[in-house]
Design an enzyme around this catalytic site. Structure first.
Site, PDB file in Angstrom:
ATOM      1  N   LYS A  48      24.366 -30.230 -18.139  1.00  0.00           N
ATOM      2  CA  LYS A  48      23.364 -29.347 -18.723  1.00  0.00           C
ATOM      3  C   LYS A  48      21.971 -29.970 -18.269  1.00  0.00           C
ATOM      4  CE  LYS A  48      21.739 -26.083 -21.940  1.00  0.00           C
ATOM      5  NZ  LYS A  48      22.049 -25.361 -23.257  1.00  0.00           N
TER       6      LYS A  48
ATOM      7  N   SER B 129      22.250 -20.232 -23.529  1.00  0.00           N
ATOM      8  CA  SER B 129      21.567 -21.110 -22.441  1.00  0.00           C
ATOM      9  C   SER B 129      22.438 -21.932 -21.424  1.00  0.00           C
ATOM     10  CB  SER B 129      20.444 -21.750 -22.997  1.00  0.00           C
ATOM     11  OG  SER B 129      20.940 -22.878 -23.880  1.00  0.00           O
TER      12      SER B 129
ATOM     13  N   SER C 200      24.753 -21.221 -27.668  1.00  0.00           N
ATOM     14  CA  SER C 200      24.430 -21.688 -26.162  1.00  0.00           C
ATOM     15  C   SER C 200      25.523 -22.068 -25.220  1.00  0.00           C
ATOM     16  CB  SER C 200      23.223 -22.469 -25.942  1.00  0.00           C
ATOM     17  OG  SER C 200      22.322 -21.598 -26.266  1.00  0.00           O
TER      18      SER C 200
END
Lengths: 484, 101, 482
Positions: free
Chosen positions: A76, A151, A175
């Protein structure tokens, strides 16, 4: 090769059936071919990946390989990676080539993993759809008209489409788990403090926790072993030994006490999701677990508490982006105030600015007690709910999300509906608990996730249950046809 | 002032908050921000009725205490690498528009 | 109208740790800009603070030194504001739960009066960087080397009533932090900085007037001048029917005036909240007792002991106890000379301190060591040399160094105690000055005392100062009769 799990690839690497270089080339080719459809990656690091793969193969020859050596991974884009842009999907950090490495990515690189690239996300992890990215939205591999969740949507989509065997994510209010659910993969949010936050760009420091996003619970266990552990650079990291999670996956589930939180099956839950979760619970009962209903009376307070605490911390955490030492700086600032206001006004997207303002307001003179302090008291209430439930049962089970998620563009019209959709995941972050989302079926071709929640530091138990569930189901083996 | 009654923010309040947070928001955006922020305040207004009694506020999820680091110099000069990512530097200093005291 | 001045001081003391409070960066003063500013000090994204144990120990030492309550649980908060020398956009400080609670400090004033000033609290925080206002094409340069240096902010109660009391308070505080070895206290380098809160009220009124805050006054002398100036400014303002504005002012030492700081004018809303990157600091009673066991004798105790144990006056005791190094020096001289504490005290506070002040040196830089001075006093005490010769040797030691006995030997300065030899000189002087002898014999008691000095001077001159003065006096008395 991409149809295999990390555990399978690891065995193939150690048997010599494949090389890390071949594996890396294969996934890089898939990224090149498929990512234009998904936009799951912000940056691809092909050259670096191939050199890491060569080193991994070399290391294996010397007999120094671990289960993770030579396995490709995507991170990420909020984990700082030295020499590689680390953007947080924000214009603010579009030019930020990190001069340092996060503890998590360093540990995985030290284990010999091969980084293929950095994944798309909601800007500064603020969102549940991965649409607020400066680099454009990520699509759900199961239906390109749908969001992948967020996210950590880029990581979830990349693993679901098998552009990488595994990924890292981070979870502040769901997330990791919510995109794992919406993309049909296995995602684990560990106990707060289990994984170092050093070099993981902060959204809300008391809630953020990195974790694995994988095809299976077994893979998640293997990656967690590599990510977890005490870090002297993070004062909030737990100084506890890391169990060998992969050693306890096959423990049987006889006597396991499962609690179904009444509030997780109440109004607002899609009927189709409810019946898939019930079916999954049945499977676990067949494996020897007992089930009872429990209550988490403060469930409806979790979202409100979160939307005070997270923005409050974020408003302060994001003050360092001021156009002085790194990141975006506006052109021709006429004075200091102009430098601040335009650099931040132009560098941050609308959702980030809204959350900074909410947090600023909640902490400001005259409102602190009513908002921030009250939210912190509610936070304790929520934790007590969970503590009480864990006196009765070993683990809680429910849906990860109320439905199969939003169509692209839908949440922008109704952001509050998006906030409320995190109702089952947010309490876990407030209480600092570990939780995992597992694929549990499909509705109209879109995946549904089952959530397991355990007491602090019960990751081994969650992974054990997840793995046992995955030995009797094959939802986790499904792959989106378009990316076969 | 009870926050429940302040759910609607005035554009002037938004301007003040934006200034505290040093966010450049143009005048024509104030109304939209006011409305969106008001919506979030409505969402969190529910906190006011929570049965918290005399519960202590909880700042951290775990009941851990601060660990202390030995007093040793462990960092070396990384100025060049760190200033590579800086917008504007000279003679090793970060430059900003004139600071008036 | 007669005005009463009300002053409260906030003193920032840089703790003398090797590394910064939340990072492993060097804290040495004077390095090239930004060479001691690490990832953490710069607030780079994703970086986190880890607390320095020594900063805690030093803060606790201070708390115990002023008999304050120690916070068994203290919390670090974030103070949020934007400024270029504040890298994270917030300062890590302590707001609601400081590490040191209420304590007090006793000060002594010129007229011998003593006064106890309450200390509200002392809390730990990180220092900011520095703005360099040299012109960089119209821009300001930022050096973040200082950012993250540990500070202890010591807040007094508004119980100070004059510039003199403020300076006495600061000097006492300075002495204590040096005794406790928690800071070098170097005001020129900013290791101790002072913000002054000052207001006036009509004498007899209980309620405080509106106060102004004067920032960063960085020497004892400037504190005195800034307060005097600000007292006059406020009195003029109030007497001409004006009002004092609550604001931050800057003292300009060049112009000897305070002026409003426009940049800080706007009402601040610091939005304090507990720093989620740091956990509560919990100190056990065992830890606190361990720190207490390492505390040195503090100035007040030392002054009392010097009076009781050595019979010194309070004045002398206070001078000698002004710093730990000076007190140690004095005690070492006393112990090794055997000449008695009063003689030691006179030499240390008189000759030595006088010479040091003249040369602008502190006791640690003294060219004469305590052992050298002790050796000198020992030779006075055992009559090897006279006090007068000792001053001569003192000069030699100061300028050239060396060993006392060797100097006495080499320069032939040993006192003449052979009565026969001295008698020869006495006889010679008496015979050589018949007029003076006649005068002496004719004079009355009072005049004789004056005239005898002439003979002593001549004899000492002839003996090159080495004749034992006592023997000289005895012989003169016997020979001149009377």
């Amino acid at each position: 090769m991409h149809k295999q799990t990390l555990a399978e690839l690891s065995r193939a690497l150690s048997s010599g059936a494949i090389s890390s270089v071949a594996l890396t080339e294969h996934f890089l080719a898939r990224i090149q071919k498929y990512d234009p459809l998904l936009n799951s990656l912000i940056t691809t690091t092909a050259e670096q990946a191939l050199s890491q793969a060569k080193m991994a193969d070399e290391r294996r020859k010397q007999g120094k390989a671990t289960a993770l050596t030579g396995i490709p991974i995507v991170h990420k884009d909020l984990f700082c990676t030295q020499g590689v842009r680390t953007s947080c999907a924000s214009k603010m950090l579009d030019n930020f080539i990190s001069p340092y490495e996060s503890t998590v990515t360093q540990k995985l690189a030290d284990a010999g993993m091969v980084m293929l690239g950095k994944t798309n996300m909601d800007e500064f992890a603020m969102g549940s759809t991965s649409e607020t990215s400066f680099y454009g939205p990520t699509k759900n591999p199961w239906d390109l008209e749908h969001v992948p969740g967020g996210s950590s949507g880029g990581s979830a989509a990349a693993v679901a489409a098998r552009l990488a065997p595994i990924a890292t994510g981070s979870d502040t209010g769901g997330s990791i788990r919510q995109p794992a659910s919406l993309c049909g993969i296995t995602g684990l949010k560990p106990t707060y403090g289990r994984i170092s936050r050093f070099g993981m760009i902060a959204f809300a420091s008391s809630l953020d926790q990195g974790g694995p996003m994988a095809q299976t619970a077994e893979d998640a266990a293997l990656l967690l072993e590599g990510m977890a552990g005490f870090d002297p650079k993070d004062s909030t990291s737990a100084d506890l030994p890391v169990p060998r999670y992969s050693d306890t996956l096959n423990h049987d589930l006889k006597g396991l006490r499962i609690g179904l939180p009444r509030e997780f099956f109440a109004e607002g839950l899609d009927a189709g999701v409810a019946s898939l979760i019930q079916a999954a619970v049945k499977e676990l009962e067949k494996l020897g677990a007992s089930v009872k209903e429990v209550t988490l009376p403060s469930t409806s307070l979790a979202v409100p508490a979160y939307y005070v605490i997270a923005p409050a911390e974020a408003s302060s955490n994001l003050s360092r982006f001021d156009g002085v030492r790194f990141g975006y700086r506006c052109a021709q600032p006429k004075d200091l105030e102009d430098l601040y206001k335009r650099s931040r006004g132009e560098g941050f997207g609308a959702e980030v600015k809204r959350r900074i303002m909410i947090g600023t307001y909640a902490l400001s003179a005259g409102y602190y007690d009513a908002y921030y302090l009250q939210a912190q008291k509610v936070r304790r209430l929520i934790r007590q709910d969970y503590d009480n439930a864990f006196h009765e049962v070993d683990v809680l089970i429910g849906p990860t999300t109320p439905s199969t998620g939003f169509r692209l563009g839908e949440s922008a019209r109704d952001p509050l509906a998006m906030y409320l959709s995190d109702i089952y995941t947010i309490g876990v972050n407030l209480a600092g608990l570990p939780a995992m989302s597992l694929p549990a079926g499909f509705i109209n071709g879109l995946p549904v996730g089952l959530q397991l929640i355990g007491p602090h530091f019960s990751e081994a138990k969650l992974l054990n249950i997840g793995h046992q569930y995955q030995t009797v189901t094959d939802w986790h083996r499904q792959q989106p046809a378009q990316f076969a | 002032m009870s926050p429940a009654q302040t759910s609607t923010l005035t554009p002037e309040q938004v301007r003040k908050i934006a200034h505290l947070a040093r966010l450049g928001i143009s005048d024509d955006q104030l109304g939209e921000y006011a409305q969106r922020l008001g919506g979030v305040l409505d969402l969190v207004a529910k906190l006011q009725d929570a049965p918290v009694g005399d519960l202590a506020p909880m700042a951290h999820p775990l009941d851990a205490t601060q660990r202390l680091r030995a007093d040793a110099v462990t960092e070396t000069n990384q100025r060049k690498a760190l200033q590579n990512v800086a917008p504007e530097t000279e003679d090793g200093l970060y430059l900003v528009p004139k600071v008036i005291e | 109208m007669e005005w009463e001045t009300v002053i409260g001081l906030e003193v920032h003391v840089q703790l003398s740790t090797r590394s910064k409070i939340f990072s492993g960066s060097d804290t040495t003063f004077g390095a090239e800009p930004n060479t001691q500013a690490s990832l953490i000090d710069l607030g780079m994204p994703g970086t986190l603070p880890v607390l320095n144990a020594e900063a805690i120990t030093k803060a606790v030492r201070f708390g115990l030194g002023i008999q304050a309550e120690i916070g068994h649980t203290s919390v670090f908060d974030r103070k949020n504001y934007f400024y270029p020398d504040l890298p994270k956009g917030y300062q890590i400080s302590q707001f609601s739960r400081p590490i040191v609670g209420k304590g007090s400090l006793e000060i002594s004033l010129e007229d011998g009066r003593k006064k106890t000033i309450g200390i509200t609290r002392a809390h730990l925080e990180e220092d900011a960087g520095k703005s360099l206002h040299e012109d960089f094409r119209g821009m300001t340069g930022i050096d973040l080397n200082r950012a993250g240096t540990p500070l202890l902010e010591i807040v007094s109660e508004p119980e100070i009533r004059s510039a003199e009391e403020a300076v006495a308070y600061l000097k006492t505080l300075h002495s204590i932090i040096r005794y406790l070895d928690i800071s070098d206290g170097n005001m020129a380098e900013g290791s101790m900085r002072c913000d002054v809160n000052i207001s006036l009220r009509p004498r007899g009124q209980e309620a405080f007037g509106t106060r102004a805050e004067i920032k960063n006054v960085n020497s004892f002398r400037f504190v005195e001048k800034a307060i005097q100036h600000e007292m006059e400014r406020q009195a003029d303002l109030l007497e001409s029917g004006g009002k004092v504005v609550q604001e931050t002012r800057l003292y300009d030492a060049n112009k000897n005036e305070t002026r409003s700081m426009r940049s800080k004018e706007e009402a601040n809303d610091y939005r304090y909240f507990p720093d989620p990157d740091l956990l509560p600091v919990v100190l056990t009673s065992e830890f606190i007792e361990q720190v207490r066991a390492t505390l040195p004798e503090l100035p007040t105790q030392k002054i009392q002991r010097f009076q009781a144990e050595y019979g010194l006056s309070e004045y002398d005791a206070r001078i000698l106890a002004a710093s730990r190094d000076l007190a140690d020096y004095f005690e070492s001289v006393t112990e090794h000379s055997g000449a008695g504490p009063k003689v030691s005290a006179n030499w240390v506070s008189g000759d030595l301190l006088g010479a040091l002040n003249k040369a602008d040196l502190d006791i640690k830089q003294s060219p004469i060591s305590a052992l050298q001075l002790a050796a000198l006093l020992k030779r006075i005490h055992d009559n090897t040399i006279s006090g007068k010769i000792a001053k001569q040797i003192f000069e030699i030691l100061w300028a050239e160094g060396g060993e006392v006995d060797a100097i006495i030997e080499a320069k032939g300065l040993k006192q003449e105690t052979d009565t026969g030899a001295i008698e020869a000189i006495v006889d010679q002087i008496i015979q050589g000055n018949p007029d003076q002898v006649a005068q002496y014999l004719a004079a009355d008691e009072n005049k004789r005392k004056k005239l005898i000095g002439f003979f002593v001077g001549q004899i000492m001159k002839a003996s090159k100062g080495k004749a034992n003065p006592q023997i000289v006096n005895d012989l003169l008395g016997a020979k001149l009769g009377g």
